[in-house]
Each structure stands twice: as C-alpha cells, then as structure tokens.
Motif scaffolding. Structure first.
Motif, PDB file in Angstrom:
ATOM      1  N   ALA A 157      67.554  20.126  60.222  1.00  0.00           N
ATOM      2  CA  ALA A 157      67.958  19.812  58.973  1.00  0.00           C
ATOM      3  C   ALA A 157      68.820  19.410  58.362  1.00  0.00           C
ATOM      4  N   SER A 158      69.592  18.866  57.346  1.00  0.00           N
ATOM      5  CA  SER A 158      70.320  18.772  57.120  1.00  0.00           C
ATOM      6  C   SER A 158      70.903  18.875  55.751  1.00  0.00           C
TER       7      SER A 158
ATOM      8  N   SER B 250      74.676  19.546  59.312  1.00  0.00           N
ATOM      9  CA  SER B 250      73.486  18.501  59.235  1.00  0.00           C
ATOM     10  C   SER B 250      73.295  19.647  61.199  1.00  0.00           C
TER      11      SER B 250
ATOM     12  N   MET C  58      68.525  17.276  52.458  1.00  0.00           N
ATOM     13  CA  MET C  58      68.362  15.723  53.303  1.00  0.00           C
ATOM     14  C   MET C  58      67.572  15.053  54.044  1.00  0.00           C
ATOM     15  N   GLU C  59      67.758  15.910  55.288  1.00  0.00           N
ATOM     16  CA  GLU C  59      67.249  15.483  56.367  1.00  0.00           C
ATOM     17  C   GLU C  59      66.594  16.273  57.086  1.00  0.00           C
ATOM     18  N   GLY C  60      65.480  15.862  58.039  1.00  0.00           N
ATOM     19  CA  GLY C  60      65.117  17.236  58.956  1.00  0.00           C
ATOM     20  C   GLY C  60      63.875  18.438  58.433  1.00  0.00           C
ATOM     21  N   GLU C  61      63.335  18.752  59.249  1.00  0.00           N
ATOM     22  CA  GLU C  61      61.686  20.158  57.973  1.00  0.00           C
ATOM     23  C   GLU C  61      62.551  21.676  57.549  1.00  0.00           C
TER      24      GLU C  61
END
Length: 622
Positions: free
Chosen positions: A315-316, A326, A362-365
């Motif tokens: 995750a980010s 990040s 923002m990214e990942g889970e």
C-alpha cells in the motif's frame, strides 16, 4: 542557587501553593513532579517572574539570568537559525555596536568581549542545537511561518538552550519532541553547567537527567536526592510510615474516647477525663491517603473478531498526488501491541490515519475486518473539546439513544463520576481533558486502539495507570509515543517509519535507543565531509573571525602608538618641565612617574592584545 521561601498562591479562591519552600543546590538538575493540577506550572511562572505570589518569594543571586519558554511559539518571516542566534542578546548587541562604532579603542574592547563569550562559534553552536531537535540544513533556513505550532515550539526550545541562562526552566520540554529529539535533549541537559528545573512526567527522562526530585503535593514542596526511581522508593517508604502512624493515632484516639466516655460522669475521674479530652482536641489528625480519580482508566473490552483485523499489501498513502509512505506490508491481529517509531515528519501519523481509515490508500490494498471498530486518539481531539460543555454533555451527545446509566458508566471508567462529570471542560486540567478524549473514543468498545502521543499532559502516576489499563485491554493497540517507559511495558512489536516506508524493527526499545544514538554519532562524524553547506558556513565563520581579529589587531596597534607617544611625552616632561604638553604641565615629578606607570601598564595590555590577535590570525591562516 534558588531559594523558594514560603510561596503561597491563590487562584480563583483556591489555594494552589501553600507556603511552599525549598532550596535548590547550585548547578543541580531538579525534576519538578506532582499530580496534574498540583500547581507545577504555577510555581514555574512564579520563579520566572511572570506571576506574583500572594506570600513568599523566589530568590536568586543578584544578576542571575533566568530562561523560560513563553507560551506563544515564535512566528514571522525569520528563520529558525536567525531566531536562535538572536536569543544571545549580548552577542547581538555587541555586533550591532561594533558596526556603528568608530573608536578603534572601543572596537578593541568589543572584540575582547566577543571573544570572551565565544561569539564567533555561535553560528555552529546554534546549528548543532537545531539539528539535535530535528531541523536539517534546509529547515533551519525556512521561514518560521512555514512550520506548525509544534515545530515552532521546538525553535523556542532551541533558542532557550542556546541562550544558556543561569537557571534553565523547562515545562514539559518533550511534549513537542519525538523520541530521537528527546534522546538528544537528555544528552544536552546532562552536560549543562548551570541549574536546571524541569517539569516532566517521563520516568526515563527524569532518571537519565536529574539528580534531585522536587515533589509538589498539597501545595507543599519536598526535595529528594536522586532520580525518579529513587524518589518513588523514598515516597513509598514515607507513605508507609504515614499509614502506620495514622493507624497508631486512630488506635490512640479510640482509646482516649473510650476513657472519656467511661470516666466523665464519675467525680473521682472527671479531672483525668477532662485532661484526656483536651489531649484529644489537640491531636492533629494524620491525613489519610485518598484514591485519586485522575488515575482511573478503564477500556471496555470489545467483542472478539477473527484475525487479521487489518492487512496492508504493498500500500501507498499520502496527501493529494504526493505519496508519503510506499511499499507498506503490515498485518494487525486482535492481540497485537505495536509501537510506531521514527522522527516526526517521517509519516507515523500518516500511517496511523491509514490504519484508522481516515486516509484511503493511493496504491496497493488495505483489507479490514467487516465489523472492525477503531478508536483513534490524537491531541487535536483534546484541543477541540468544547470548553463550555461538561463531560456528561460530551458523552451524552455521542451516545445518543443510550440510557443515562450507560453514559455515566462510560464516564466513570475514566474517573468522571459525581460532580466531576458536571464540571465545564475549560475548568479541567490538561490530563483530565486527555482522559475525557480517551473516554469518548472508546465508548463503542473498539477492537483497535490507535493512540498518537496519549501521555502528553498525564503525570507519571496517571501514565502508569494508563499502562495497566492498556495491558488489561483485550483489543489491539497501535501507539505513537516518545515515552520509552510506556513503550517498553506495552509494545511487543516495533515498526520503524523511515525512508518513505515502514518495516519491522527487530529488537527492543533499548535496542532502538542504542540504534538512534549510534546513528546520530555516525552522522556527526560524517557531517564535516558530507555537508558542503556546513563547510561553506565554517569558511564564512572563519572569514568573519579573521576580519574581527584584523580589526582587533589594528585597534591594538593604534592604541600602542598613542600610548608610546604619551610615555615619551611624560619622559620629556620629567627632565624638562617646560616641554610638557598642557595635560602634563601641572603634574609634579612624583605624579608624572605614577602616570608613566599607568601608561606602561596599558601599553603592556595593548601589546598583549595585539600579540594574541596576530597569533590567532596565523593559526587561522594555517
């Protein structure tokens, strides 16, 4: 060094300090401790001269300088570096006077004083203090207005330390610091060469820094030798002695009452009964140790959930388009106790907000248990409490639909029972407001508690009570704190937030402390080679010092020439009075010889000053 003589302060009809007296040894490092609301900050304000006591006085040797941080943080377009340098008032005044002065002799005197106070090393000393408190090269030269209130209070602390007063007054100096900065401050204070009086509730900080504890209880002061652990042992022994004495006194009182009741009516023993009645009336009762509601913490245990509670997978998280952290991989289970470590600004609060679902990835889970309830504590919640409302009104508003008994029960878990629940928040101490905020966020029995600096404003005993409550809580805990003692007792996993990510730290809090100190020591050794800006600053300081030395040498030369000419005139006047200039014409031979000795003494001093400046210039050039 500091004498407190019978200080009494009454505020709002209540006696805060009641004839408080103590004498601090010279150059001692003293920790001022006491329960929340005991009057510690009031006493510090009296010592600083900001509050006049109703009776008594705080006395110090004449000419002593007292340093104290004002409540308002510095602000404006100036930089932290400029603000800290300006804290040395004498240095700033001398440099300004030097620029305006045209008298070579006086310029020489100014430079002598600048050398005496080590003024030319001031820029590097200011930079070292700022680095220790977390300001890197870039941050030192940013405008103060670009920093948060907490960081500007760090600047105020840096300026106070730089000014090096004879009595250093520190009221909760670690409240705005991370663990790394606290470790640096401890090291700085241990080598401080004047008297320190510090209000702190951190056991490790007090054990590592102070050599005396000044305890404020019920308006009175008692000075104990040693650190906090030594004080606690002595206090426990004293309380045991008081309890034993009270038991004996109660037994004696009952014995007297029984004698009076049996013998008052009898004529033969009435006189003895009257005597015992007077003895009973004169007997001053020993106060009973009472339970303190400020030590009450009770976290309601949640319903069980199957693990994991939260999982982060690459995750980010950040703000706007900018990621702060990040590659986050982390799993939280119901019985986890995790401490987030790392300098302020590295992203600890950002990670806490991600775990609390206040920020989206923002990214990942990020995977959460469907029934997960989170209680998230921050200092902002304490500051945002409505001062005109009572704890009961705050809780009833959030527990709408619940019975009054349920609302009262939740408040009672945190010491707000009876009239305390009906007290306006603005009349509560900082520690009481923190307890209220904790009561509010745990009203629904959360499965996960996220606590961001929960011990600010809590006294040492209240912190111990909080630790016990957390250890008895069956849910998961994530905590951000600079209180090492608390982290050692509650955390079994350490996560280091650094370099734009978070990773498990394999070791204990003691290991992490050693890691930070070793890292700081290595950075200090590398700094002269790695930091070109520091090199340029050092070169500029050398040029400034060289210019000052040249000015001093030139002024000494001019003074030598003037004094040599005056000595020659005195010699001529001694053998030929008719050749004497006007200022020497009326002097006798004896007076002329005395005047010549004075001139020779000043000439020797000027020559010594010139020689010292010349040698220093040669060393600087080398």
């Amino acid at each position: 060094m500091l004498s407190l003589n019978g200080i009494t302060v009454r505020l709002g009809g209540r006696t805060i300090l009641d004839g408080a007296s103590a004498s601090l040894p010279p150059r001692s490092r003293v920790g001022l401790v006491g329960r929340n609301g005991a009057g510690k900050s009031t006493l510090v304000r009296v010592i600083a001269g900001l509050l006049d006591p109703d009776e008594g006085a705080a006395e110090m040797p004449r000419g002593s300088r007292i340093g104290y941080i004002a409540q308002e943080a510095p602000a404006g377009p100036g930089t932290p570096f400029e603000t800290v340098l300006a804290a040395d008032v004498e240095r700033a005044a001398l440099l300004a006077e030097e620029e305006a002065c045209e008298d070579p002799h006086h310029i020489g005197e100014i430079h002598e004083r600048l050398n005496a106070i080590d003024a030319y090393a001031a820029p590097s000393r200011a930079a070292r203090i700022l680095v220790g408190l977390g300001f890197d090269e870039e941050a030192q030269h940013r405008p103060l207005d670009s920093f948060s209130g907490g960081w500007r209070m760090r600047v105020a602390l840096a300026a106070l330390l730089f000014s090096a007063p004879d009595l250093l007054l520190l009221d909760e100096p670690s409240n705005h610091l991370d663990l790394e900065a606290v470790l640096w401050l401890e090291d700085f204070l241990k080598s401080y060469r004047a008297t320190i009086l510090v209000v702190s509730h951190e056991r490790d900080f007090l054990n590592n820094v102070v050599d005396h504890i000044l305890a404020l209880e019920r308006g009175k002061l008692t000075l104990y030798p040693g650190g906090y652990d030594a004080f606690e042992r002595q206090r426990a022994e004293r309380q045991a002695q008081l309890a034993s004495a009270r038991e004996k006194q109660m037994a004696e009182r009952e014995k007297l009452k029984d004698y009076i009741a049996r013998n008052s009516a009898r004529a033969s023993t009435a006189k003895q009964a009257q005597s015992r009645q007077k003895a009973l009336a004169r007997m001053q009762p020993i106060a009973e140790l009472v339970d303190d509601p400020s030590l009450s913490f009770g976290f309601p245990n949640p319903q069980e959930l199957r693990p994991p509670l939260v999982t982060l997978d690459m995750a980010s998280v950040g703000y706007g388009e900018t990621p702060i952290l990040s590659r986050l991989n982390l799993r939280l289970d119901p019985d986890d106790r995790i401490a987030l470590l790392g300098r302020n600004g590295n992203g600890k609060t950002t990670l806490a907000r991600l775990l609390a679902a206040q920020l989206a990835p923002m990214e990942g889970e990020v995977t959460r248990s469907q029934k997960l309830k989170v209680g998230y504590f921050t200092q902002y919640q304490v500051e945002e409490l409505d001062g005109s409302d009572t704890p009961l009104q705050h809780m009833a508003r959030l527990m709408k639909g619940m019975t009054p008994a349920a609302v009262r029960s939740q408040l009672g878990r945190f010491g707000f029972s009876g009239e305390k629940a009906l007290t306006e928040v603005r009349k509560l101490s900082g520690g009481e407001r923190a307890r209220l905020a904790l009561a509010l966020i745990t009203r629904e029995a959360p499965h996960l508690l996220i606590l961001d600096e929960p011990t600010n404003h809590l006294d040492v005993d209240a912190r111990e009570a909080l630790v016990q409550a957390l250890n008895g809580y069956s849910g998961a805990v994530v905590v951000v704190s600079h209180d090492r003692h608390m982290l050692e007792l509650i955390a079994d996993r350490l996560v280091l937030v650094d370099d734009g990510t978070a990773r498990e730290f394999d070791g204990s809090i003691e290991d992490y402390t050693a890691f930070v100190l070793a890292k700081d020591a290595g950075a200090a050794k590398r700094a002269p080679k790695a930091n070109r800006k520091d090199e340029r600053r050092a070169a500029a300081a050398a040029r400034e010092k060289g210019q000052a030395l040249r000015t001093r040498a030139k002024a000494a030369e001019a003074e030598m020439a003037r004094l040599t000419a005056l000595r020659s005139a005195i010699d001529r006047a001694t053998f030929d009075p008719s050749s004497a200039p006007k200022e020497l014409a009326d002097l006798t031979t004896s007076e002329l010889m005395k005047r010549r000795a004075e001139v020779q003494k000043r000439l020797d001093a000027a020559e010594a000053s010139w020689l010292e400046a010349s040698e220093a210039l040669e060393q600087l050039a080398a």
